[in-house]
Design a protein around this motif. Structure first.
Motif, PDB file in Angstrom:
ATOM      1  N   ASN A   1      11.758 -21.190 -13.937  1.00 21.87           N
ATOM      2  CA  ASN A   1      12.679 -22.225 -14.413  1.00 21.87           C
ATOM      3  C   ASN A   1      11.974 -23.569 -14.601  1.00 21.87           C
ATOM      4  O   ASN A   1      12.230 -24.292 -15.576  1.00 21.87           O
ATOM      5  CB  ASN A   1      13.831 -22.408 -13.417  1.00 21.87           C
ATOM      6  CG  ASN A   1      14.782 -21.229 -13.390  1.00 21.87           C
ATOM      7  OD1 ASN A   1      14.864 -20.473 -14.350  1.00 21.87           O
ATOM      8  ND2 ASN A   1      15.486 -21.075 -12.286  1.00 21.87           N
TER       9      ASN A   1
ATOM     10  N   ASN B   1      11.640 -25.525 -18.112  1.00 23.83           N
ATOM     11  CA  ASN B   1      12.202 -26.873 -18.265  1.00 23.83           C
ATOM     12  C   ASN B   1      11.176 -27.841 -18.843  1.00 23.83           C
ATOM     13  O   ASN B   1      11.499 -28.704 -19.676  1.00 23.83           O
ATOM     14  CB  ASN B   1      12.696 -27.379 -16.907  1.00 23.83           C
ATOM     15  CG  ASN B   1      13.541 -28.630 -17.016  1.00 23.83           C
ATOM     16  OD1 ASN B   1      14.554 -28.656 -17.718  1.00 23.83           O
ATOM     17  ND2 ASN B   1      13.132 -29.690 -16.328  1.00 23.83           N
TER      18      ASN B   1
ATOM     19  N   ASN C   1      19.151 -30.201 -15.634  1.00 23.39           N
ATOM     20  CA  ASN C   1      18.233 -29.393 -14.816  1.00 23.39           C
ATOM     21  C   ASN C   1      17.151 -30.236 -14.155  1.00 23.39           C
ATOM     22  O   ASN C   1      16.660 -29.893 -13.084  1.00 23.39           O
ATOM     23  CB  ASN C   1      17.595 -28.295 -15.666  1.00 23.39           C
ATOM     24  CG  ASN C   1      18.592 -27.205 -16.035  1.00 23.39           C
ATOM     25  OD1 ASN C   1      19.666 -27.106 -15.447  1.00 23.39           O
ATOM     26  ND2 ASN C   1      18.244 -26.387 -17.016  1.00 23.39           N
TER      27      ASN C   1
ATOM     28  N   ASP D   1      18.712 -23.782 -12.563  1.00 22.95           N
ATOM     29  CA  ASP D   1      19.273 -23.900 -13.913  1.00 22.95           C
ATOM     30  C   ASP D   1      20.798 -24.048 -13.846  1.00 22.95           C
ATOM     31  O   ASP D   1      21.543 -23.162 -14.305  1.00 22.95           O
ATOM     32  CB  ASP D   1      18.888 -22.677 -14.749  1.00 22.95           C
ATOM     33  CG  ASP D   1      19.168 -22.859 -16.233  1.00 22.95           C
ATOM     34  OD1 ASP D   1      19.813 -23.862 -16.602  1.00 22.95           O
ATOM     35  OD2 ASP D   1      18.751 -21.994 -17.029  1.00 22.95           O
TER      36      ASP D   1
END
Length: 248
Positions: free
Chosen positions: A85, A89, A118, A128
């Motif tokens: 994640n 991002n 986020n 998330d």
């Protein structure tokens, strides 16, 4: 007279059947030819591509997969998902810019909102919440797709070492996206980058690849088991996937 009428009708029916059969054959031939034309890939580097596919296959089977298995045994899945994640991002500028370039303004807005949410509530992107709690999903776009969106052809197929299947258009796309990614060191944009040199960029890419593989263990093996010949199988899957992504 009745006999002649029946006979005439029979001839008409037979002619209709023949015409229908001919039309069906022509349609099938045209469909097959059209399908073949669509699936034809320009491949002047087929010899090199086969060798590089074999090389990448050995790297995955005998190097990457065993390392990823050991990595997965050490780090629990929630930590590995957090890393995935986090990297995703950070790649926000690629998705945001390419959605914008394609005129997908709502998608660009979603990407901006996802990044803000986020990066803050999601603890720098480790989680998330934008997707899990707000139903704002990512819109994966890159510069290769942007070129395809405006009608640029794929060019000939190229298998890249350690990266895998690609083509001329997507190599140009990878190069352009490198300027947008904070994880790839580009000298003229050094202040914008997290990595300060090529070695750091390669290190982050390697960790990301191991982490990603650890979350998809067995996926590559399941994919290749259906291949009669590995190189053309992976090539066709890649080109069809990219065409589908561009058409979306």
């Amino acid at each position: 007279e009745p006999i002649e009428t029946v006979s005439s009708n029979n001839f008409q029916n037979e002619d209709q059947i023949i015409d229908d059969t001919e039309d069906e054959f022509v349609n099938e031939f045209e469909d097959e030819f059209s399908e073949k034309e669509q699936n034809d890939t320009i491949d002047p580097l087929s010899g090199y591509n086969e060798i590089m596919t074999s090389f990448n296959d050995n790297v995955i089977i005998y190097g990457l997969t065993p390392i990823a298995k050991a990595y997965a045994a050490i780090l629990p899945q929630p930590f590995r998902l957090g890393i995935s994640n986090f990297v995703h991002n950070l790649q926000f500028p690629i998705r945001f810019t390419n959605n914008l370039l394609q005129g997908k303004f709502q998608n660009s807005s979603d990407e901006l909102e996802r990044f803000i949410v986020n990066s803050t509530i999601g603890l720098a992107g480790l989680m998330d919440p934008a997707k899990n709690y707000m139903n704002i999903y990512p819109h994966e776009e890159d510069f290769g797709q942007t070129l395809g969106h405006y009608g640029v052809g794929s060019g000939f197929h190229v298998v890249l070492p350690f990266i895998g299947p690609s083509n001329v258009r997507d190599i140009l796309g990878i190069t352009a996206d490198a300027y947008l990614s904070p994880l790839v060191n580009v000298r003229v944009l050094k202040n914008y980058k997290i990595t300060q040199n090529l070695a750091e960029s390669i290190g982050i890419y390697t960790i990301h690849l191991i982490n990603k593989t650890s979350l998809d263990l067995g996926k590559y093996e399941d994919l290749k088991k259906d291949a009669i010949e590995l190189y053309p199988f992976l090539r066709d899957i890649y080109e069809q996937k990219r065409n589908s992504e561009i058409a979306e």
